[in-house]
Design an enzyme around this catalytic site. Structure first.
Site, PDB file in Angstrom:
ATOM      1  N   LYS A  73      -1.076  56.087  44.089  1.00 24.60           N
ATOM      2  CA  LYS A  73      -2.127  56.244  43.695  1.00 24.60           C
ATOM      3  C   LYS A  73      -1.803  53.716  43.761  1.00 24.60           C
ATOM      4  O   LYS A  73      -0.672  53.832  42.658  1.00 24.60           O
ATOM      5  CB  LYS A  73      -2.412  56.103  42.322  1.00 24.60           C
ATOM      6  CG  LYS A  73      -3.482  57.059  42.198  1.00 24.60           C
ATOM      7  CD  LYS A  73      -4.237  57.812  41.268  1.00 24.60           C
ATOM      8  CE  LYS A  73      -4.071  58.374  41.306  1.00 24.60           C
ATOM      9  NZ  LYS A  73      -4.346  59.868  41.625  1.00 24.60           N
ATOM     10  N   ASP A 107      -4.628  57.228  47.583  1.00 26.79           N
ATOM     11  CA  ASP A 107      -5.604  57.933  47.141  1.00 26.79           C
ATOM     12  C   ASP A 107      -6.912  57.118  46.316  1.00 26.79           C
ATOM     13  O   ASP A 107      -6.146  55.949  46.709  1.00 26.79           O
ATOM     14  CB  ASP A 107      -5.143  58.319  45.675  1.00 26.79           C
ATOM     15  CG  ASP A 107      -4.257  59.978  45.932  1.00 26.79           C
ATOM     16  OD1 ASP A 107      -4.557  60.883  46.641  1.00 26.79           O
ATOM     17  OD2 ASP A 107      -4.080  60.441  44.420  1.00 26.79           O
ATOM     18  N   MET A 108      -8.143  57.033  46.433  1.00 27.51           N
ATOM     19  CA  MET A 108      -8.758  56.241  46.113  1.00 27.51           C
ATOM     20  C   MET A 108      -9.323  56.683  44.593  1.00 27.51           C
ATOM     21  O   MET A 108      -9.236  57.704  43.806  1.00 27.51           O
ATOM     22  CB  MET A 108      -9.935  56.621  47.033  1.00 27.51           C
ATOM     23  CG  MET A 108     -11.096  55.197  46.205  1.00 27.51           C
ATOM     24  SD  MET A 108     -10.953  54.307  46.502  1.00 27.51           S
ATOM     25  CE  MET A 108     -10.856  53.933  48.886  1.00 27.51           C
ATOM     26  N   ARG A 157      -9.302  60.950  54.163  1.00 26.26           N
ATOM     27  CA  ARG A 157      -9.879  62.225  53.219  1.00 26.26           C
ATOM     28  C   ARG A 157     -11.228  62.081  52.502  1.00 26.26           C
ATOM     29  O   ARG A 157     -11.246  60.815  52.190  1.00 26.26           O
ATOM     30  CB  ARG A 157      -8.346  62.160  51.986  1.00 26.26           C
ATOM     31  CG  ARG A 157      -8.499  63.339  51.062  1.00 26.26           C
ATOM     32  CD  ARG A 157      -8.267  63.766  49.977  1.00 26.26           C
ATOM     33  NE  ARG A 157      -6.643  63.812  50.035  1.00 26.26           N
ATOM     34  CZ  ARG A 157      -6.443  63.092  49.538  1.00 26.26           C
ATOM     35  NH1 ARG A 157      -6.645  62.364  47.907  1.00 26.26           N
ATOM     36  NH2 ARG A 157      -4.760  63.478  49.196  1.00 26.26           N
TER      37      ARG A 157
HETATM   38  P1  FDA Z   1     -17.058  70.605  42.195  1.00 24.84           P
HETATM   39  O1  FDA Z   1     -16.314  69.782  40.968  1.00 24.84           O
HETATM   40  O2  FDA Z   1     -18.785  70.100  42.952  1.00 24.84           O
HETATM   41  O3  FDA Z   1     -17.422  72.022  42.446  1.00 24.84           O
HETATM   42  C1  FDA Z   1     -17.850  72.826  43.567  1.00 24.84           C
HETATM   43  C2  FDA Z   1     -17.381  74.377  43.344  1.00 24.84           C
HETATM   44  O4  FDA Z   1     -16.387  74.775  44.100  1.00 24.84           O
HETATM   45  C3  FDA Z   1     -17.706  74.553  42.354  1.00 24.84           C
HETATM   46  O5  FDA Z   1     -19.096  75.234  42.426  1.00 24.84           O
HETATM   47  C4  FDA Z   1     -16.980  76.382  42.373  1.00 24.84           C
HETATM   48  O6  FDA Z   1     -17.558  77.008  43.590  1.00 24.84           O
HETATM   49  C5  FDA Z   1     -16.070  75.494  43.672  1.00 24.84           C
HETATM   50  N1  FDA Z   1     -14.926  75.273  42.585  1.00 24.84           N
HETATM   51  C6  FDA Z   1     -14.682  73.834  41.637  1.00 24.84           C
HETATM   52  N2  FDA Z   1     -13.770  74.336  40.779  1.00 24.84           N
HETATM   53  C7  FDA Z   1     -13.091  75.360  41.153  1.00 24.84           C
HETATM   54  C8  FDA Z   1     -11.807  75.961  40.039  1.00 24.84           C
HETATM   55  N3  FDA Z   1     -10.951  75.080  38.997  1.00 24.84           N
HETATM   56  N4  FDA Z   1     -12.181  78.248  40.221  1.00 24.84           N
HETATM   57  C9  FDA Z   1     -13.172  77.648  40.730  1.00 24.84           C
HETATM   58  N5  FDA Z   1     -14.568  77.334  41.478  1.00 24.84           N
HETATM   59  C10 FDA Z   1     -13.973  76.043  41.947  1.00 24.84           C
HETATM   60  N6  FDA Z   1     -11.033  62.398  44.307  1.00 24.84           N
HETATM   61  C11 FDA Z   1     -10.702  60.480  43.616  1.00 24.84           C
HETATM   62  O7  FDA Z   1     -11.756  60.226  42.845  1.00 24.84           O
HETATM   63  N7  FDA Z   1      -9.763  59.997  44.261  1.00 24.84           N
HETATM   64  C12 FDA Z   1      -9.254  60.745  44.983  1.00 24.84           C
HETATM   65  O8  FDA Z   1      -8.013  59.982  46.107  1.00 24.84           O
HETATM   66  C13 FDA Z   1      -9.346  62.288  45.144  1.00 24.84           C
HETATM   67  N8  FDA Z   1      -7.913  63.744  45.846  1.00 24.84           N
HETATM   68  C14 FDA Z   1      -8.138  64.046  46.321  1.00 24.84           C
HETATM   69  C15 FDA Z   1      -7.794  65.179  46.392  1.00 24.84           C
HETATM   70  C16 FDA Z   1      -7.290  67.285  47.277  1.00 24.84           C
HETATM   71  C17 FDA Z   1      -6.668  67.506  47.966  1.00 24.84           C
HETATM   72  C18 FDA Z   1      -8.583  67.305  46.127  1.00 24.84           C
HETATM   73  C19 FDA Z   1      -9.517  68.779  46.535  1.00 24.84           C
HETATM   74  C20 FDA Z   1      -9.830  66.130  45.430  1.00 24.84           C
HETATM   75  C21 FDA Z   1      -9.364  65.054  45.876  1.00 24.84           C
HETATM   76  N9  FDA Z   1     -10.091  64.435  44.627  1.00 24.84           N
HETATM   77  C22 FDA Z   1     -10.189  63.210  44.350  1.00 24.84           C
HETATM   78  C23 FDA Z   1     -11.188  65.016  43.211  1.00 24.84           C
HETATM   79  C24 FDA Z   1     -12.414  65.479  43.720  1.00 24.84           C
HETATM   80  O9  FDA Z   1     -12.943  63.898  44.178  1.00 24.84           O
HETATM   81  C25 FDA Z   1     -12.973  66.181  42.961  1.00 24.84           C
HETATM   82  O10 FDA Z   1     -13.151  65.458  41.411  1.00 24.84           O
HETATM   83  C26 FDA Z   1     -12.544  67.126  42.754  1.00 24.84           C
HETATM   84  O11 FDA Z   1     -11.642  67.562  44.001  1.00 24.84           O
HETATM   85  C27 FDA Z   1     -13.360  68.140  42.280  1.00 24.84           C
HETATM   86  O12 FDA Z   1     -14.600  68.155  43.730  1.00 24.84           O
HETATM   87  P2  FDA Z   1     -15.176  69.903  44.321  1.00 24.84           P
HETATM   88  O13 FDA Z   1     -15.513  68.989  45.736  1.00 24.84           O
HETATM   89  O14 FDA Z   1     -13.853  70.378  44.380  1.00 24.84           O
HETATM   90  O15 FDA Z   1     -16.342  69.972  43.707  1.00 24.84           O
END
Ligand code: FDA
Length: 280
Positions: A73, A107-108, A157
């Site tokens: 970061k 990261d963002m 990403r």
């Molecule tokens: P969302 O939170 O909308 O969840 C959608 C669905 O995913 C849920 O309905 C469920 O089905 C499933 N799910 C989610 N969490 C679950 C759990 N704990 N158990 C079971 N199912 C679950 N953000 C950012 O702002 N800057 C960054 O640099 C990064 N970097 C980053 C790297 C990586 C590898 C990941 C995976 C994520 C990030 N993020 C991030 C975080 C990202 O922006 C986001 O906040 C989280 O990934 C949660 O969003 P989802 O896309 O998982 O969907």
């Protein structure tokens, strides 16, 4: 001190714990990105320590022979003090990564940093190719950013976005953030350079796989990414189905802001913590 129940989302406090977590994931066919926790440092010394700790973990990754890059970061490298300082620290990390044949993801963070982060990325990209960046589908600007990053050949990403953002800058409903994510994923799959699709959302993952199949894009041209401690069974199942999976593994003493972002994201994560508190 890293206290339970943060241990579900954070691998440990030191380099050894991080490498051990990476080794465990690698054994299941999963690649790793190690993230030393910390953000918004206000002292130059702290930024220099973060830089040195990243150089140290790059050495550790190489020595241990684990399949892991690093995520950083820019506010941990001094962005709030001076953008130039963060850029200098980043360049030192990129050079160390190059020496170890490794790779760095920026990261963002929240929207006050979007433009600065992309500008720094663009500048270092002129002299380093072992670096990629992150875009957030919730931000209204992202479609334009993605087109520019694609034209540069940059590695991106895609995430939904973890920070609360105001309506003028960001989409406010989940359905629209999801639709934007699908559109951006399509653009990155069609014309991007090894895009990383970072989500735990089954519907988004399905959309990506179906789009890639329709276009004849093989699974080795992109990768899925998830966070440590979230959907661990799905991570393994996806590898078994022939997909590339990389897990983002946070470690370090400054785990609290990361932990609270994970709790805010999902009711089940809070329920998990409460249930375990009661069990104790
Ligand atoms: P969302 O939170 O909308 O969840 C959608 C669905 O995913 C849920 O309905 C469920 O089905 C499933 N799910 C989610 N969490 C679950 C759990 N704990 N158990 C079971 N199912 C679950 N953000 C950012 O702002 N800057 C960054 O640099 C990064 N970097 C980053 C790297 C990586 C590898 C990941 C995976 C994520 C990030 N993020 C991030 C975080 C990202 O922006 C986001 O906040 C989280 O990934 C949660 O969003 P989802 O896309 O998982 O969907």
């Amino acid at each position: 001190m890293l206290i339970w129940p943060a241990t579900r989302f954070v691998a440990g406090e030191d380099r050894e714990a991080a490498i051990a977590a990476a080794r465990g994931l690698n054994a299941r066919g999963i690649a790793v990105s190690l993230d030393l926790l910390g953000e918004n440092v206000t002292e130059r010394d702290e930024a220099a320590s973060a830089r040195d700790a990243y150089v140290d973990i790059l050495e550790g990754i190489d020595e241990a022979g684990v399949d892991s890059n690093i995520s950083i970061k820019l506010t941990m490298l001094g962005l709030d003090i001076a953008p130039r300082l963060a850029e200098e620290n980043l360049r030192a990390i990129l050079e160390a990564a190059e020496a170890h044949g490794n790779w760095v993801r920026i990261d963002m963070e929240g929207s006050p940093y979007t433009q600065l982060t992309l500008e720094i990325f663009q500048r270092v990209w002129e002299s380093h190719r072992n670096v990629g960046v992150v875009v957030q589908s919730m931000l209204r600007r992202t479609a334009a950013d993605v087109e520019r990053l694609i034209s540069m050949g940059a590695r991106v990403r895609l995430v939904k976005g973890a920070y609360r953002e105001p309506a003028p800058l960001a989409i406010q409903t989940k359905a629209e953030v999801d639709r934007a994510f699908d559109r951006l994923a399509e653009r990155l799959l069609d014309d991007g350079n090894e895009p990383a699709i970072a989500t735990h959302d089954d519907a988004r993952i399905r959309h990506v796989i179906e789009h890639a199949e329709r276009r004849g894009i093989p699974p080795d041209r992109y990768e899925f990414q998830m966070l440590y401690g979230i959907r661990a069974t799905t991570q393994v199942a996806m590898v078994e189905r022939g997909h590339r999976m990389r897990v983002y593994v946070p470690y370090g003493e400054k785990w609290f802001p990361y932990f609270t972002r994970r709790l805010r994201e999902r009711r089940e994560n809070v329920t998990f913590v409460l249930r375990n508190l009661i069990r104790r």
